[in-house]
Design an enzyme around this catalytic site. Structure first.
Site, PDB file in Angstrom:
ATOM      1  CB  SER A  55      -0.835  -0.009   1.289  1.00 64.49           C
ATOM      2  OG  SER A  55      -1.505   1.215   1.476  1.00 64.49           O
TER       3      SER A  55
ATOM      4  CE1 TYR B 278      -4.152  -2.074   5.162  1.00 63.61           C
ATOM      5  CE2 TYR B 278      -3.338   0.091   4.529  1.00 63.61           C
ATOM      6  CZ  TYR B 278      -3.871  -1.136   4.184  1.00 63.61           C
ATOM      7  OH  TYR B 278      -4.107  -1.427   2.861  1.00 63.61           O
TER       8      TYR B 278
HETATM    9  N1  NAD Z   1      -8.536  -0.465  -1.819  1.00 65.23           N
HETATM   10  C1  NAD Z   1      -7.582   0.320  -1.379  1.00 65.23           C
HETATM   11  O1  NAD Z   1      -7.764   1.542  -1.303  1.00 65.23           O
HETATM   12  C2  NAD Z   1      -6.261  -0.266  -1.009  1.00 65.23           C
HETATM   13  C3  NAD Z   1      -5.174   0.618  -0.857  1.00 65.23           C
HETATM   14  C4  NAD Z   1      -3.942   0.089  -0.512  1.00 65.23           C
HETATM   15  C5  NAD Z   1      -3.777  -1.276  -0.361  1.00 65.23           C
HETATM   16  N2  NAD Z   1      -4.841  -2.124  -0.507  1.00 65.23           N
HETATM   17  C6  NAD Z   1      -4.608  -3.560  -0.333  1.00 65.23           C
HETATM   18  O2  NAD Z   1      -5.133  -4.268  -1.438  1.00 65.23           O
HETATM   19  C7  NAD Z   1      -5.313  -5.639  -1.058  1.00 65.23           C
HETATM   20  C8  NAD Z   1      -6.636  -6.134  -1.602  1.00 65.23           C
HETATM   21  O3  NAD Z   1      -7.689  -5.446  -0.938  1.00 65.23           O
HETATM   22  P1  NAD Z   1      -8.922  -4.809  -1.713  1.00 65.23           P
HETATM   23  O4  NAD Z   1      -8.759  -3.341  -1.635  1.00 65.23           O
HETATM   24  O5  NAD Z   1      -9.106  -5.460  -3.016  1.00 65.23           O
HETATM   25  O6  NAD Z   1     -10.088  -5.173  -0.644  1.00 65.23           O
HETATM   26  P2  NAD Z   1     -11.286  -6.230  -0.716  1.00 65.23           P
HETATM   27  O7  NAD Z   1     -11.817  -6.308   0.680  1.00 65.23           O
HETATM   28  O8  NAD Z   1     -12.219  -5.860  -1.814  1.00 65.23           O
HETATM   29  O9  NAD Z   1     -10.572  -7.606  -1.094  1.00 65.23           O
HETATM   30  C9  NAD Z   1      -9.781  -8.309  -0.167  1.00 65.23           C
HETATM   31  C10 NAD Z   1     -10.132  -9.787  -0.236  1.00 65.23           C
HETATM   32  O10 NAD Z   1      -9.280 -10.470   0.719  1.00 65.23           O
HETATM   33  C11 NAD Z   1     -10.076 -11.455   1.370  1.00 65.23           C
HETATM   34  N3  NAD Z   1      -9.510 -11.803   2.667  1.00 65.23           N
HETATM   35  C12 NAD Z   1      -9.587 -11.089   3.831  1.00 65.23           C
HETATM   36  N4  NAD Z   1      -8.987 -11.770   4.813  1.00 65.23           N
HETATM   37  C13 NAD Z   1      -8.517 -12.928   4.271  1.00 65.23           C
HETATM   38  C14 NAD Z   1      -7.822 -14.026   4.797  1.00 65.23           C
HETATM   39  N5  NAD Z   1      -7.488 -14.109   6.109  1.00 65.23           N
HETATM   40  N6  NAD Z   1      -7.487 -15.044   3.958  1.00 65.23           N
HETATM   41  C15 NAD Z   1      -7.851 -15.002   2.651  1.00 65.23           C
HETATM   42  N7  NAD Z   1      -8.524 -13.975   2.099  1.00 65.23           N
HETATM   43  C16 NAD Z   1      -8.849 -12.948   2.897  1.00 65.23           C
HETATM   44  C17 NAD Z   1     -11.451 -10.809   1.487  1.00 65.23           C
HETATM   45  O11 NAD Z   1     -12.459 -11.782   1.700  1.00 65.23           O
HETATM   46  C18 NAD Z   1     -11.571 -10.076   0.168  1.00 65.23           C
HETATM   47  O12 NAD Z   1     -12.207 -10.876  -0.809  1.00 65.23           O
HETATM   48  C19 NAD Z   1      -5.188  -5.657   0.469  1.00 65.23           C
HETATM   49  O13 NAD Z   1      -3.920  -6.184   0.806  1.00 65.23           O
HETATM   50  C20 NAD Z   1      -5.281  -4.201   0.855  1.00 65.23           C
HETATM   51  O14 NAD Z   1      -4.615  -3.926   2.074  1.00 65.23           O
HETATM   52  C21 NAD Z   1      -6.080  -1.632  -0.822  1.00 65.23           C
END
Ligand code: NAD
Length: 299
Positions: free
Chosen positions: A149, A162
């Site tokens: 991130s 985080y």
């Molecule tokens: N969306 C943002 O703004 C943003 C910004 C920076 C980083 N991220 C990172 O992107 C990555 C993906 O997140 P996203 O934004 O697509 O969110 P999201 O919640 O849409 O997708 C995350 C997925 O991970 C799954 N998950 C959660 N805990 C889990 C576990 N213990 N084992 C297996 N699967 C699990 C959830 O069920 C979900 O389907 C994450 O690492 C998040 O920290 C997101």
């Protein structure tokens, strides 16, 4: 770097939503075999049905990425079904905020378990399989992408738990890049550092294994509201970020940013470090936000 994705295998964690699902969709379009991994069964089922209908060979596994034994079983299942994966997307992650000293041991175990140990397990289990495949075939190519991130390059206040987890993923990924280069030219690594992008991340609690024993603290509630607002007003889509991931894997590019224009804050942080100055004001561009946060926390 992977030049052609056709017929290759991708393992994607967090494949039921957000970046994981969008990358799986691109993988299907490129003719890849897909290993879909998520802890949320209904989201996983929906993703598997959609991607199978799109023509992909799919192995879907409900796995908690923080669980070493479940990840070991996953790796064995992948080896048996498709052999060594060419693309590993260690992406599953959860968000939590609040003042550092208000995070409980359970909060730390959950966030570090998913965000850090999930990536650790993906790397420790799949890299040896990939190295073995590369050793057998000089044409074999593979790539590992870990999702960190911008929080892994900055230290915004009121989201320390985080930040810590994502700084760990950046450090792990940079070291992975260096370590791989010591032993092979056939496998590369990248780190994805998104800024705010609308996905399910602000509803991470939905997949928390234990419901929090206590009510969220004031700072945690404020942090949740601020993140909700920032994420929901993000203009870049998860599909666009997924496209950047595939472009980077195709080009052998290490850092993948969703908002390169936000890198000025990273530059400022680094300059303060090398000048030996205290960390910069995180609200320099938006003093009103800093003022409101201070008032809310002190009020
Ligand atoms: N969306 C943002 O703004 C943003 C910004 C920076 C980083 N991220 C990172 O992107 C990555 C993906 O997140 P996203 O934004 O697509 O969110 P999201 O919640 O849409 O997708 C995350 C997925 O991970 C799954 N998950 C959660 N805990 C889990 C576990 N213990 N084992 C297996 N699967 C699990 C959830 O069920 C979900 O389907 C994450 O690492 C998040 O920290 C997101």
């Amino acid at each position: 770097m992977i030049e052609s994705f056709e017929g290759k295998t991708a393992v994607l964690t967090g494949a039921g939503s957000g970046f994981g699902l969008e990358c799986a969709r691109i993988g299907a379009q490129r003719g890849m075999n897909l290993v879909l991994v998520d802890v949320q069964q209904d989201a996983l089922d929906a993703a598997a049905a959609e991607l199978q209908a799109a023509g992909a060979a799919v192995l879907a596994r409900r796995v908690d990425v923080a669980d070493a034994a479940q990840m070991e079983q996953l790796a064995a299942d992948v080896q048996q079904r498709f052999g060594a994966p060419h693309l590993v997307f260690n992406n599953a992650g959860v968000g939590a905020g609040g003042l550092l000293w208000e995070s409980s041991v359970k909060d730390w175990d959950w966030v570090m378990g998913v965000n850090v140990m999930g990536v650790v397990h993906g790397v420790r289990l799949f890299t040896p399989m990939m190295l073995a495949a590369a050793a057998k075939d000089p044409q074999w190519r593979g790539h590992i992408v870990n999702t960190a991130s911008m929080a892994g390059l900055l230290t915004a206040p009121n989201m320390g738990i985080y930040n810590v987890s994502k700084h760990a993923v950046v450090a792990l990924s940079e070291t992975l890049h260096q370590d791989l280069a010591l032993v092979t030219d056939q496998i590369g690594a990248s780190v994805l550092c998104p800024y705010f992008v609308p996905t399910g991340i602000t509803r991470s609690e939905r997949n928390r294994p234990d419901t929090p024993a206590v009510q969220l603290t004031k700072s945690q509630m404020i942090g949740q509201a601020m993140t909700d607002k920032a994420v929901s007003s993000g203009k870049v889509t998860a599909a666009e970020v997924a496209q950047r991931v595939f472009d980077a894997v195709g080009a052998g590019q290490f850092y993948i940013f969703s908002h390169p224009q936000a890198l000025g804050n990273v530059q400022s942080r680094m300059e303060h470090i090398v000048r030996g100055e205290n960390p910069p004001d995180p609200f320099l561009a938006r003093p009103d936000i800093g003022q409101r946060l201070r008032e809310q926390l002190r009020g």
